[in-house]
Write a protein that holds these residues in place. Sequence first.
Motif: not given
Length: 430
Positions: A104-109, A145-147, A101-102, A43-46
Amino acid sequence: MQVEELLKPFPIKEFHPFPRAMLGPGAHELIGPEALKLGFKKTLVMTSGLRGTTIVEKISESMKWHGLDVVVYDQVESNPKDYNVMDAVKLYQENDCDSFVSIGGGSSHDACKGARISVAHDGRSVNEFEGFNQSENPKNPPHIAVSTTAGTGSETSWAYVITDTTTDPDNPHKYVAFDDTSVTTLAIDDPVLYYDCPVDYTAQCGFDVLAHASEPYVSRLDFPPSLGNALYAIKLTAENLRQAVWNGQDLKGREGMMHAQYIAAQAFNSGGLGIIHSISHAVSAFYDTHHGLNNAIALPRVWAFNMPTHYKRFAEMGAAMGVDTYGMTDVQAADAALAAAIRLLRDVGITERFTDVTKDSYSKNRLGTGPTAFYENAKVITGDDADVDRITRHVLGDACTPGNPKECTFETVRPVVDHCMNGDLDDLLS
């Protein structure tokens, strides 16, 4: 009546899909098992890195403990840039990843959504997919997506926002891409991860929620299934934002805002947005300022601009915000709603005009520091005639503008932008 009059402006409503979601304290501990169920192997985590917390490290270690290979791209910037997306795509391809997997907030997602679509199209520039459903291949890599904030709603929407810095470096363009294939595979909204969100970001993101909720409630799309979520998100924001800002360890406040974020995004997902967002995108494009801050500054001015088209609905928003509207006319109640929004903005300590935003107005402000030579020259928001003109032109070209309830022309919108730059909020109060 002419048939063409009946068919405009939005004759066909479209209900856009939502991902499966897990909401509540502790939900983030299920990322590893859920990733395995979805078939993730590498997985690439962004993420932006969330430096100063240990959130990214703990989630990455948890995923590894469950047997997953993890590669981390932690350079996502606020108002994610096209080069953030393409750097992540390169890392994904070089490491033969199979999923995202992202965190963070909106920027990461948003950056992650763009990367998925680019990967599905052999690494083509993300800027090629601006607009509505421009992707051709619907088979994107899966995405959890993890907020860690409560504002974006990107974890559950079909939209993502990218800043194009390359097409015209002297005129950066922040655009919205709406694409059904960008919807995440699983959304995780865990208020525990939101505890570390700084005071100023909590406040700014809270007004992102209020913008997401109020714009579809009066949008030209007038989509009935969106109205309930929109109104309840306004209520949740009015009830919980102050507590979330000033007592960040309060579970009720944090959880209330997480829920408000989630349902507000579902409201605009099919109900549309308006020029609060268009103004916000334009100012971000030229000054790289925070999306939620921009929404907060624009919101009272746009509400005042739009109220004559929908006094009754603004009155209903006032009631949702806790205003006692008994005995008021719709106009009086709408005015009271505007006053309540301004009071909330002041209570949570948000700057009131764009020309008052300086380098130290909020933590991690990038004003005048990058990422390109263009931004290094934009150290001060001038708010002069030329600035107002270029922002107004950007607003009129934004994908959110057609949904605005009041007609938008250069002549009608320019005074709104000018007031955002230089006006006094007290001028809006009757």
